[in-house]
Design a protein around this motif. Structure first.
Motif, mmCIF file in Angstrom:
data_model
loop_
_atom_site.group_PDB
_atom_site.id
_atom_site.type_symbol
_atom_site.label_atom_id
_atom_site.label_comp_id
_atom_site.label_asym_id
_atom_site.label_seq_id
_atom_site.Cartn_x
_atom_site.Cartn_y
_atom_site.Cartn_z
ATOM 1 N N ASN A 4 0.824 -1.213 0.000
ATOM 2 C CA ASN A 4 0.000 0.000 0.000
ATOM 3 C C ASN A 4 0.855 1.259 0.000
ATOM 4 O O ASN A 4 0.540 2.245 -0.677
ATOM 5 N N GLU A 5 1.964 1.244 0.766
ATOM 6 C CA GLU A 5 2.837 2.415 0.817
ATOM 7 C C GLU A 5 3.522 2.654 -0.528
ATOM 8 O O GLU A 5 3.696 3.799 -0.963
ATOM 9 N N ILE A 6 3.912 1.572 -1.211
ATOM 10 C CA ILE A 6 4.521 1.708 -2.537
ATOM 11 C C ILE A 6 3.525 2.329 -3.515
ATOM 12 O O ILE A 6 3.867 3.233 -4.295
ATOM 13 N N ILE A 7 2.285 1.860 -3.471
ATOM 14 C CA ILE A 7 1.246 2.423 -4.345
ATOM 15 C C ILE A 7 1.029 3.903 -4.032
ATOM 16 O O ILE A 7 0.883 4.736 -4.931
ATOM 17 N N ARG A 8 1.020 4.224 -2.759
ATOM 18 C CA ARG A 8 0.804 5.605 -2.347
ATOM 19 C C ARG A 8 1.898 6.535 -2.880
ATOM 20 O O ARG A 8 1.619 7.643 -3.337
ATOM 21 N N ARG A 9 3.149 6.074 -2.832
ATOM 22 C CA ARG A 9 4.257 6.892 -3.320
ATOM 23 C C ARG A 9 4.206 7.048 -4.843
ATOM 24 O O ARG A 9 4.522 8.112 -5.382
ATOM 25 N N CYS A 10 3.818 5.994 -5.527
ATOM 26 C CA CYS A 10 3.711 6.085 -6.993
ATOM 27 C C CYS A 10 2.569 7.015 -7.409
ATOM 28 O O CYS A 10 2.703 7.796 -8.347
ATOM 29 N N CYS A 11 1.454 6.938 -6.691
ATOM 30 C CA CYS A 11 0.312 7.798 -7.020
ATOM 31 C C CYS A 11 0.647 9.272 -6.810
ATOM 32 O O CYS A 11 0.078 10.145 -7.488
#
Length: 564
Positions: A450-457
């Motif tokens: 979830n944190e990886i997705i958040r940073r990419c978004c």
């Protein structure tokens, strides 16, 4: 008919005149406005001399005022027949003169009074409006904010029987402060709120300038209303209720029961908003434990309180899996959850070991309360949960530094951080006593996704894709796709390494649960890449977001093709 009544009894005429133009003696025991509703309804029938008592209470951010009414003057009471007569030796002429004088005084008084008891005169209404306006002392309020519409609203509140509440506050939602006057509380949190509550009844159906302090309760609440109310109850009303010995025992017992229930709920709600669990401890005399255990009413109050404590502790015990079901939260939120839980459980343990709580438990033990068994069992679970939360937090803190770096990284800088992050997860899996379960580690790895997705978004902008620099958006999308794929590759390498070199076992966590969201995110990024390619091909987008010129088409149909 009035003249006949006056002629029959001259004393009645004088008594009627004085009663209509003076304050009734019962007003001396009526609480002044400005106090809370609970104070108004529970005030003892006799008070300190009102001329000497002027109580102003300020507790925290809540300000209320309580003033006693002036005691009635003995001269205002209607004279008896013995007072108005001169004995049997008086002549009939003297009695006739007394009747005539009283009748004339009564007629003059009736002409000066309003025709109806329910009518508010124009002068009186003007004075009432000025009185209420003087109460509006709010932060950022200016008299220029008051309009004629507020005058009409205030008039309706003071004269309409159905109007009971009015609230005044200043909002700062816009650049300029705005004043509001309305019959309902403000929907959003405000700095200060002035409240007006109308308490007219059949005895006093109309608000006048003379009975304003009796028929209108008012006060100002600022800051956190729940905390303000809690401090006001603890600092003013609870001591006032408990120290009053003039009420009947039945009234005091019932009031104590209801007050304990209300304070338990108020305390729980106030501190629950801060993430803390606080057990309400009433001010009961438990100096003699054996005597208290034989007092039936006291034991019932303590049992009711114990039931509320049991419900509070049960909610805390069942709350340990809340973080696992939270969607889209990251590893830093997991660390914060266990930090807060550790503080909460430690606080409950300290409260359970306090002398006040132990005295209550001792009284209920001597009284052989049937509610005690479940409470003791849950209290033991709190002790165990405290040890577990402290151990989990100790190991999760090893993730804090790499997760802080991850939360501030660009998508292309994330893959080098992931091996260190997985090594910390491996330490937790190998050494933790309580957190090394399959469910919790799967949930932790999913939070990393979830944190990886958040940073990419954070690097992807739909505005740029459709209306801005398409080429720059394609770079961000490609970096996000590479980051998501690298995360899966690095995780599988770590699983292979653990299976080969670790003697404890293998990582057989549910990969579909860990990577379901990251796979969906990568696929959406690929879809957006196709959108960007379509922008370049059909919308003629070039670097910088500008459109390329329309190409020149030759031939006889070139102009027609260019128009299309």
């Amino acid at each position: 008919m009035a003249d006949k009544d006056v002629a029959d009894n001259p004393a009645n005429a004088a008594g009627t005149l004085q009663t209509d133009t003076t304050t009734p003696s019962s007003e001396s025991q009526t609480p002044r406005a400005g106090t809370s509703t609970s104070q108004l309804n529970t005030r003892p029938p006799t008070t300190t001399n009102p001329s000497e008592a002027n109580l102003t209470s300020r507790d925290g951010d809540t300000h209320t005022t309580s003033n006693g009414d002036a005691a009635p003057n003995a001269s205002n009471e209607a004279p008896t027949n013995e007072d108005s007569s001169h004995g049997p030796s008086d002549s009939g002429d003297r009695a006739s003169d007394s009747v005539t004088t009283s009748a004339r005084s009564l007629d003059a008084a009736n002409e000066s009074l309003p025709h109806s008891a329910d009518t508010v005169g124009a002068v009186d209404l003007s004075q009432l409006l000025a009185r209420v306006k003087s109460l509006v002392v709010l932060t950022d309020f200016d008299t220029s904010m008051w309009t004629e519409g507020y005058d009409r609203m205030l008039e309706d509140f003071l004269t309409e029987p159905g109007a009971r509440k009015l609230f005044a506050y200043v909002s700062n939602d816009s650049a300029k402060p705005t004043f509001h006057l309305q019959p309902t509380p403000p929907a959003a949190t405000t700095k200060q709120v002035l409240y007006l509550i109308r308490t007219t009844n059949a005895d006093e159906p109309t608000v006048t300038i003379r009975n304003f302090e009796r028929t209108i309760q008012y006060g100002t609440v600022s800051g956190n209303a729940m905390e303000s109310l809690l401090r006001l109850m603890q600092g003013l009303y609870i001591p006032m209720f408990s120290e009053n010995k003039r009420w009947p025992d039945s009234v005091r017992k019932e009031l104590a029961n209801q007050t304990h229930k209300f304070m338990a709920q108020l305390t729980d709600t106030t501190y629950q908003a801060k993430g803390h669990t606080v057990l309400y401890v009433p001010s009961e005399d438990l100096s003699n434990v054996e005597k208290a255990a034989k007092t039936k009413d006291l034991v019932q109050r303590l049992e009711s309180l114990l039931v509320h404590w049991t419900r509070q502790i049960k909610e805390v015990v069942n709350n340990q899996h809340t973080s696992e079901t939270t969607e889209n939260s990251g590893p830093l939120e997991e660390i914060q959850f266990w930090r807060s839980r550790c503080d909460d459980l430690s606080g409950i343990s300290d409260q359970l070991n306090s002398a006040e709580v132990r005295n209550i438990i001792q009284v209920l033990e001597l009284a052989k309360s049937s509610y005690l068994e479940q409470f003791v069992r849950l209290s033991n679970l709190i002790q165990e949960g405290t040890i577990q939360a402290q151990d989990n937090l100790k190991f999760l803190l090893t993730l804090n530094d790499p997760c802080q770096i991850l939360a501030q990284s660009e998508p292309k800088a994330i893959p080098p951080i992931l091996p260190r992050l997985l090594n910390c997860v491996r330490i937790i899996w190998s050494n933790s006593t309580y957190y090394n379960t399959k469910e919790r580690l799967t949930s932790l790895l999913r939070k990393i996704s979830n944190e990886i997705i958040r940073r990419c978004c954070a690097r992807i902008s739909l505005e740029e894709i459709f209306h801005g620099d398409v080429s720059l958006s394609m770079v961000s999308l490609q970096d996000s796709i590479s980051c998501g794929e690298a995360w899966k590759v690095i995780y599988k390498k770590t699983c292979t390494h653990v299976a080969k070199y670790s003697g404890k076992g293998v990582w057989d966590f549910d990969q579909s649960s860990i990577f379901a969201q990251i796979d969906a995110f990568v696929q959406r990024c690929r879809d957006l890449l196709e959108v960007c390619e379509g922008q370049i091909q059909f919308a003629r987008k070039i670097n910088g977001g500008e459109r390329a010129p329309v190409p020149f088409f030759g031939g006889s149909k070139g102009l027609e093709i260019a128009k299309r």
